[in-house]
Design an enzyme around this catalytic site. Structure first.
Site, short mmCIF file in Angstrom:
data_model
loop_
_atom_site.label_atom_id
_atom_site.label_comp_id
_atom_site.label_asym_id
_atom_site.label_seq_id
_atom_site.Cartn_x
_atom_site.Cartn_y
_atom_site.Cartn_z
N GLU A 1 25.64 80.57 17.92
CA GLU A 1 24.62 81.16 18.80
C GLU A 1 23.42 80.23 19.01
O GLU A 1 22.88 80.11 20.11
CB GLU A 1 24.13 82.48 18.19
CG GLU A 1 23.09 83.20 19.00
CD GLU A 1 23.57 83.52 20.42
OE1 GLU A 1 24.45 84.38 20.56
OE2 GLU A 1 23.08 82.89 21.37
N LYS B 1 24.46 71.22 26.21
CA LYS B 1 24.44 72.70 26.23
C LYS B 1 25.23 73.22 27.42
O LYS B 1 25.93 74.24 27.31
CB LYS B 1 22.99 73.18 26.26
CG LYS B 1 22.24 72.86 24.97
CD LYS B 1 20.75 73.04 25.13
CE LYS B 1 20.01 72.70 23.86
NZ LYS B 1 18.55 72.61 24.07
N VAL C 1 22.85 76.86 21.90
CA VAL C 1 22.35 76.87 23.28
C VAL C 1 21.20 77.86 23.35
O VAL C 1 21.35 79.02 23.00
CB VAL C 1 23.45 77.31 24.28
CG1 VAL C 1 22.90 77.36 25.70
CG2 VAL C 1 24.64 76.36 24.21
N GLU D 1 9.63 64.62 21.20
CA GLU D 1 9.84 63.70 20.08
C GLU D 1 9.24 62.34 20.39
O GLU D 1 9.00 62.01 21.56
CB GLU D 1 11.35 63.52 19.87
CG GLU D 1 12.09 64.81 19.83
CD GLU D 1 12.92 64.96 18.58
OE1 GLU D 1 13.12 63.97 17.88
OE2 GLU D 1 13.33 66.10 18.32
N ASP E 1 20.52 66.28 26.38
CA ASP E 1 20.53 67.51 25.58
C ASP E 1 20.98 68.68 26.46
O ASP E 1 21.79 69.51 26.04
CB ASP E 1 19.10 67.75 25.03
CG ASP E 1 18.99 69.03 24.26
OD1 ASP E 1 19.58 69.12 23.17
OD2 ASP E 1 18.32 69.97 24.75
N ILE F 1 17.55 82.39 21.84
CA ILE F 1 17.98 83.32 22.90
C ILE F 1 19.43 83.74 22.64
O ILE F 1 20.30 82.89 22.51
CB ILE F 1 17.91 82.66 24.29
CG1 ILE F 1 16.53 82.04 24.53
CG2 ILE F 1 18.24 83.65 25.39
CD1 ILE F 1 16.44 81.24 25.81
N GLY G 1 12.49 75.62 17.81
CA GLY G 1 11.53 76.02 16.78
C GLY G 1 12.28 76.53 15.58
O GLY G 1 13.32 77.19 15.71
N GLY H 1 3.55 68.19 19.75
CA GLY H 1 4.81 68.45 19.04
C GLY H 1 5.90 69.02 19.92
O GLY H 1 6.93 69.48 19.43
N1 LIG Z 1 14.89 71.97 16.13
C1 LIG Z 1 15.23 72.96 16.92
O1 LIG Z 1 14.38 73.74 17.36
C2 LIG Z 1 16.68 73.18 17.30
C3 LIG Z 1 17.01 74.20 18.23
C4 LIG Z 1 18.35 74.45 18.51
C5 LIG Z 1 19.33 73.70 17.89
N2 LIG Z 1 18.97 72.69 17.03
C6 LIG Z 1 20.04 71.93 16.40
O2 LIG Z 1 19.99 72.19 14.99
C7 LIG Z 1 20.43 71.03 14.27
C8 LIG Z 1 19.37 70.63 13.27
O3 LIG Z 1 18.19 70.31 13.97
P1 LIG Z 1 16.81 70.12 13.19
O4 LIG Z 1 15.75 70.11 14.22
O5 LIG Z 1 16.72 71.06 12.05
O6 LIG Z 1 17.00 68.62 12.64
P2 LIG Z 1 16.19 67.94 11.46
O7 LIG Z 1 14.86 68.57 11.29
O8 LIG Z 1 16.28 66.48 11.67
O9 LIG Z 1 17.05 68.33 10.15
C9 LIG Z 1 18.30 67.77 9.87
C10 LIG Z 1 18.59 67.94 8.39
O10 LIG Z 1 19.89 67.44 8.11
C11 LIG Z 1 19.80 66.40 7.14
N3 LIG Z 1 20.81 65.39 7.42
C12 LIG Z 1 21.04 64.77 8.62
N4 LIG Z 1 22.08 63.92 8.51
C13 LIG Z 1 22.50 64.00 7.23
C14 LIG Z 1 23.54 63.36 6.50
N5 LIG Z 1 24.33 62.46 7.07
N6 LIG Z 1 23.70 63.70 5.20
C15 LIG Z 1 22.89 64.61 4.62
N7 LIG Z 1 21.89 65.24 5.26
C16 LIG Z 1 21.70 64.95 6.55
C17 LIG Z 1 18.38 65.86 7.25
O11 LIG Z 1 18.03 65.22 6.07
P3 LIG Z 1 16.65 64.40 5.92
O12 LIG Z 1 15.56 65.42 6.05
O13 LIG Z 1 16.75 63.83 4.58
O14 LIG Z 1 16.64 63.40 7.03
C18 LIG Z 1 17.64 67.17 7.50
O15 LIG Z 1 17.46 67.88 6.30
C19 LIG Z 1 20.73 69.97 15.33
O16 LIG Z 1 22.08 70.01 15.64
C20 LIG Z 1 19.91 70.43 16.52
O17 LIG Z 1 20.44 69.98 17.76
C21 LIG Z 1 17.69 72.43 16.73
#
Ligand SMILES: NC(=O)c1ccc[n+]([C@@H]2O[C@H](COP(=O)([O-])OP(=O)(O)OC[C@H]3O[C@@H](n4cnc5c(N)ncnc54)[C@H](OP(=O)(O)O)[C@@H]3O)[C@@H](O)[C@H]2O)c1
Length: 431
Positions: free
Chosen positions: A129, A205, A132, A190, A201, A136, A302, A187
């Site tokens: 869920e 989706k 995308v 990026e 991105d 939502i 978020g 923020g």
């Molecule tokens: N951020 C959003 O609002 C959002 C919204 C929708 C979907 N998403 C999706 O959710 C996922 C996570 O996003 P995020 O924003 O949470 O990313 P993030 O803040 O960069 O967190 C990624 C986490 O995974 C760990 N990690 C990454 N590669 C790794 C590896 N090879 N081995 C072990 N640990 C690893 C990172 O470790 P370190 O901290 O040590 O680097 C970190 O703890 C992504 O697929 C993103 O597209 C994010």
């Protein structure tokens, strides 16, 4: 009360949000679902780094297979991001008989069908869920209760960063570069914003939505994609004069010739409900043959909104485990082999070009459009803004035309020398 153990791969933004959402709501979950959810182990490759949530250190492991092969863990939440190694870990988890919940659009857009098949072979669920539209609830809505619909069209504002930038450019008449800097400070963008502003991105989706709504596997790299870096303030103000707003839209539509799809800056009529979606908000608009028009709106990113969507999937799976209910299928399968994939297809387009300021030039350009059988809906000529008035901006909106036909026509206009440059070409959403 049954305890269901969950393993988590990653503890970044979404991982922390998921952990926090469970802490905030565990009593309510126990009351409604009748299960106790425990995040038992978390993959953390840097346990000494301070995280957004306080996690007992003994829950951390640096070995993903300590989670994937733990016989007590039934659900694995993948919130690492990236195509690899996340796809391999998810595949191995499914093979090990674990249910998988992921927010990872990049991995799903490329490997979704393979993972879906593994889930089915191993009688477990793959839920996504949050992949995308973040918080939502779009995926479960279109994949489940509304499955009685055949979908004709989907439009998505699927990236908060680009929507924030275009909103501020529209409201303040500000330039792209200035708004990007402001978005980075706040923020909303990026340090390296290319995945967002180049449209990749959104393409990930859209690929997932196409899979769900139309049963077609279109890799994100095969979706014609244009980002927002070339959208200028001048186009935003001309679009406003014509009664449109410019948004980065992921679009797919069933036509008699096949499925059309693209990601591109698009002029939306001001009366279209998607035109009112501003700032970092996301929205998905679908037309179904039974339900007609539907719009889903909310925060597309978020930690907490996204974490709550991840947790929602975990609760659904836990419910099924507790009630020994059949596991539902979230179809990421590509079942419609008869529907041709035809890329951009035809549409109305907005064009801005710079023309030589001489009598008769507009007539020459109009006759080249006519030669290519392209009808013009609106034409606007503005006084040139250079001192010597040697060139003028010309703005056109044409009726439906195939993009290749339009490109050939614009090339001819350029070769004829009447236009010194074609400065912008953007799709116009008709309704
Ligand atoms: N951020 C959003 O609002 C959002 C919204 C929708 C979907 N998403 C999706 O959710 C996922 C996570 O996003 P995020 O924003 O949470 O990313 P993030 O803040 O960069 O967190 C990624 C986490 O995974 C760990 N990690 C990454 N590669 C790794 C590896 N090879 N081995 C072990 N640990 C690893 C990172 O470790 P370190 O901290 O040590 O680097 C970190 O703890 C992504 O697929 C993103 O597209 C994010």
């Amino acid at each position: 009360m049954k305890t269901i153990k969950v393993g988590m791969l990653g503890i970044g933004n979404v991982g922390s949000g998921t952990y926090l959402a469970l802490e905030m709501n565990s009593a309510a979950i126990e009351k409604s679902a009748g299960v106790h959810l425990e995040i038992a182990k978390i993959l953390n490759r840097r346990p000494d780094v301070k995280r957004a949530v306080e996690v007992p250190r003994e829950k951390y492991t640096s070995d993903p297979y300590e989670i994937i092969n733990d016989p007590e863990i039934e659900i694995i939440v993948e919130v690492m991001g990236g195509i690899e190694p996340a796809s391999t870990y998810m595949a191995d988890a499914l093979r090990a008989g674990k249910h998988v919940v992921t927010a990872n659009k990049a991995a799903l857009a490329v490997n979704g069908e393979m993972l879906q098949k593994l889930a089915m072979e191993n009688h477990v669920m793959l839920r996504f869920e949050a992949s995308v539209g973040g918080g939502i609830p779009i995926i479960n809505a279109v994949a489940d209760p509304l499955v009685s619909n055949q979908y004709d069209e989907v439009l998505g504002i699927l990236n908060g960063t680009t929507n924030y930038i275009l909103t501020k450019m529209t409201e303040n008449g500000a330039d792209y570069d200035d708004v990007l800097k402001d978005a980075q400070k706040k923020g909303f963008a990026e340090a390296d914003p290319s995945g967002d502003v180049e449209g990749y991105d959104t393409a990930n989706k859209l690929s997932i939505l196409i899979s769900l709504l139309f049963g077609k596997g279109i890799l994100p790299g095969d979706i014609p994609t244009t980002g927002i870096t070339s959208v200028s303030g001048i186009d935003i103000s001309y679009a406003t004069e014509f009664g449109y707003k410019i948004k980065l839209i992921g679009h797919a539509k069933k036509t008699p010739d096949g499925l059309t799809y693209s990601v591109e800056p698009t002029l939306l009529p001001l009366a279209h409900p998607m035109a009112a979606v501003s700032n970092e908000f996301n929205a998905v608009f679908v037309r179904g043959n039974a339900v007609d028009e539907l719009m889903f709106y909310g925060k597309g990113a978020g930690p907490l909104p996204t974490g709550s969507a991840v947790l929602g999937d975990v609760i659904d799976i836990a419910n099924c485990i507790a009630k020994k209910a059949a596991f539902d299928i979230q179809p990421l399968l590509h079942y419609d082999s008869k529907l041709p994939s035809i890329g951009e297809g035809s549409s109305q387009y907005y064009m801005r070009m710079t023309a030589i300021d001489q009598p008769g030039i507009l007539g020459h350009i109009a006759s080249t459009f006519a030669k290519h059988d392209i009808g013009l809906q609106s034409v606007m000529q503005r006084a040139g803004d250079n001192d010597r008035k040697t060139s003028v901006p010309l703005i056109f909106i044409c009726y439906n035309v195939e993009r290749q036909v339009l490109n050939a026509c614009l090339e001819e206009i350029r070769e004829e020398g009447y236009a010194t440059s074609i400065d912008a070409v953007m799709r116009v959403q008709d309704r």
